[in-house]
Design an enzyme around this catalytic site. Sequence first.
Site, short mmCIF file in Angstrom:
data_model
loop_
_atom_site.label_atom_id
_atom_site.label_comp_id
_atom_site.label_asym_id
_atom_site.label_seq_id
_atom_site.Cartn_x
_atom_site.Cartn_y
_atom_site.Cartn_z
N LYS A 36 5.49 8.15 15.67
CA LYS A 36 5.46 7.03 14.70
C LYS A 36 6.73 7.04 13.85
O LYS A 36 7.39 6.01 13.68
CB LYS A 36 4.22 7.15 13.81
CG LYS A 36 4.21 6.13 12.68
CD LYS A 36 3.19 6.44 11.58
CE LYS A 36 3.48 5.57 10.37
NZ LYS A 36 2.62 5.82 9.23
N LYS A 72 12.79 9.64 4.22
CA LYS A 72 11.71 10.22 5.03
C LYS A 72 11.99 10.05 6.53
O LYS A 72 11.88 11.00 7.31
CB LYS A 72 10.40 9.53 4.65
CG LYS A 72 9.26 9.68 5.62
CD LYS A 72 8.47 10.94 5.41
CE LYS A 72 7.44 11.11 6.52
NZ LYS A 72 6.71 12.34 6.45
P1 NAD Z 1 -5.52 8.51 8.18
O1 NAD Z 1 -5.66 7.53 9.29
O2 NAD Z 1 -6.28 9.78 8.21
O3 NAD Z 1 -5.90 7.77 6.79
C1 NAD Z 1 -5.61 6.44 6.50
C2 NAD Z 1 -6.83 5.88 5.75
O4 NAD Z 1 -6.55 4.53 5.35
C3 NAD Z 1 -8.09 5.82 6.62
O5 NAD Z 1 -9.14 6.57 5.97
C4 NAD Z 1 -8.40 4.34 6.72
O6 NAD Z 1 -9.79 4.06 6.77
C5 NAD Z 1 -7.76 3.80 5.46
N1 NAD Z 1 -7.47 2.39 5.51
C6 NAD Z 1 -6.83 1.68 6.48
N2 NAD Z 1 -6.74 0.38 6.15
C7 NAD Z 1 -7.35 0.25 4.94
C8 NAD Z 1 -7.59 -0.83 4.06
N3 NAD Z 1 -7.23 -2.08 4.37
N4 NAD Z 1 -8.25 -0.59 2.90
C9 NAD Z 1 -8.64 0.66 2.58
N5 NAD Z 1 -8.44 1.74 3.36
C10 NAD Z 1 -7.80 1.53 4.52
O7 NAD Z 1 -3.96 8.78 8.02
P2 NAD Z 1 -3.24 10.01 7.26
O8 NAD Z 1 -3.01 11.12 8.21
O9 NAD Z 1 -3.97 10.27 5.98
O10 NAD Z 1 -1.81 9.35 6.96
C11 NAD Z 1 -1.63 8.41 5.92
C12 NAD Z 1 -0.15 8.12 5.79
O11 NAD Z 1 0.53 9.33 5.49
C13 NAD Z 1 0.49 7.57 7.06
O12 NAD Z 1 1.42 6.58 6.70
C14 NAD Z 1 1.15 8.79 7.68
O13 NAD Z 1 2.26 8.47 8.49
C15 NAD Z 1 1.58 9.54 6.43
N6 NAD Z 1 1.75 10.99 6.62
C16 NAD Z 1 0.83 11.70 7.32
C17 NAD Z 1 1.01 13.07 7.48
C18 NAD Z 1 -0.02 13.90 8.25
O14 NAD Z 1 0.28 15.06 8.55
N7 NAD Z 1 -1.21 13.37 8.54
C19 NAD Z 1 2.13 13.71 6.92
C20 NAD Z 1 3.05 12.95 6.18
C21 NAD Z 1 2.84 11.58 6.04
#
Ligand code: NAD
Length: 295
Positions: free
Chosen positions: A244, A169
């Site tokens: 990131k 990734k």
């Molecule tokens: P986001 O911030 O929208 O969601 C993360 C969620 O995790 C939040 O709702 C938060 O409240 C929750 N969280 C944090 N700590 C927690 C805990 N201790 N217990 C329970 N819940 C907890 O982020 P996202 O955009 O959904 O991204 C999630 C992952 O996917 C990241 O690692 C990101 O790099 C990866 N990602 C994101 C994208 C994108 O386009 N957004 C694309 C590919 C990969």
Amino acid sequence: MAKIGFIGLGNMGGGMAANLVKAGHRVKAFDLSDAALARAEEAGCARARSAADAVSDAEAVVTMLPAGKHVRQVYGGEIFGAVPRNAILMDCSTIDVASAKAVIAEAAAGGIAMVDAPVSGGIAAADAGTLTFMVGGEAAAFARARPILERMGKAVIHAGAAGAGQAAKIANNMLLGATMVATCEAFLLAEKLGLDPQTFYDISSKASGQSWSMTSYCPVAGVGPETPADRGYRGGFAAALQLKDLKLAVEAAHGADASVPMGSLAESLYQAMVNAGDGGLDFSAMIRFLDGKRG
Ligand code: NAD
């Protein structure tokens, strides 16, 4: 159909959990955010009181958390103490390779199968169930994870041993960041030299400068297929998230004695763009940043 504990129902996890419900799985979900939990309930998930509660009788666990520290904390602090030993664990977050390996090793020490399974594709792909999963872990664990991941994606690829999913990734996204910067500066140069952007696209998209950043995600509005550039750089893949992933790649390169000058430069440029307040724009807005424009 399986009983699945799902933790992290944000932009990505919300749609992924909903797709598991649509596929007929029983999903017990937890997030620190009440709003995210309420959306998951609307999508048919059962609401858990904690991460431990979400996984206590799970056959499979999916996590979609922000970063390595959250993954270490949720697995070490809650999941490992509560999950049945025969469950299959899948962390789909994008995190550092070292954390991925450490958490999977901790799972293995407790006799639990686990894979790292980060995704390619953004929020729209998470909602549509068309993500690509890059999976690291033992073949037997991959075989167990695969049918569940397939309900959330269009492709599920075994990348190798534990941590290999994260390695694939971040290497891919380092390439993406570097080619996007190069594509942006090429369009700016062509224009300053008097070339029409469409003409440059018509030539370069069929010549040796072609890349995904040009032909699938052109940073110039009105040129190539519809992209975030056509929507004022709103939506898409935020520059802050590209930063990131570049940080993760450069950090991993340091640990592996790999020379990544282009990745490091892309990191520095995206850092400057984020510092200028444009981290929420799509990463192709780099073309505006390089041109001295903001917002
Ligand atoms: P986001 O911030 O929208 O969601 C993360 C969620 O995790 C939040 O709702 C938060 O409240 C929750 N969280 C944090 N700590 C927690 C805990 N201790 N217990 C329970 N819940 C907890 O982020 P996202 O955009 O959904 O991204 C999630 C992952 O996917 C990241 O690692 C990101 O790099 C990866 N990602 C994101 C994208 C994108 O386009 N957004 C694309 C590919 C990969």
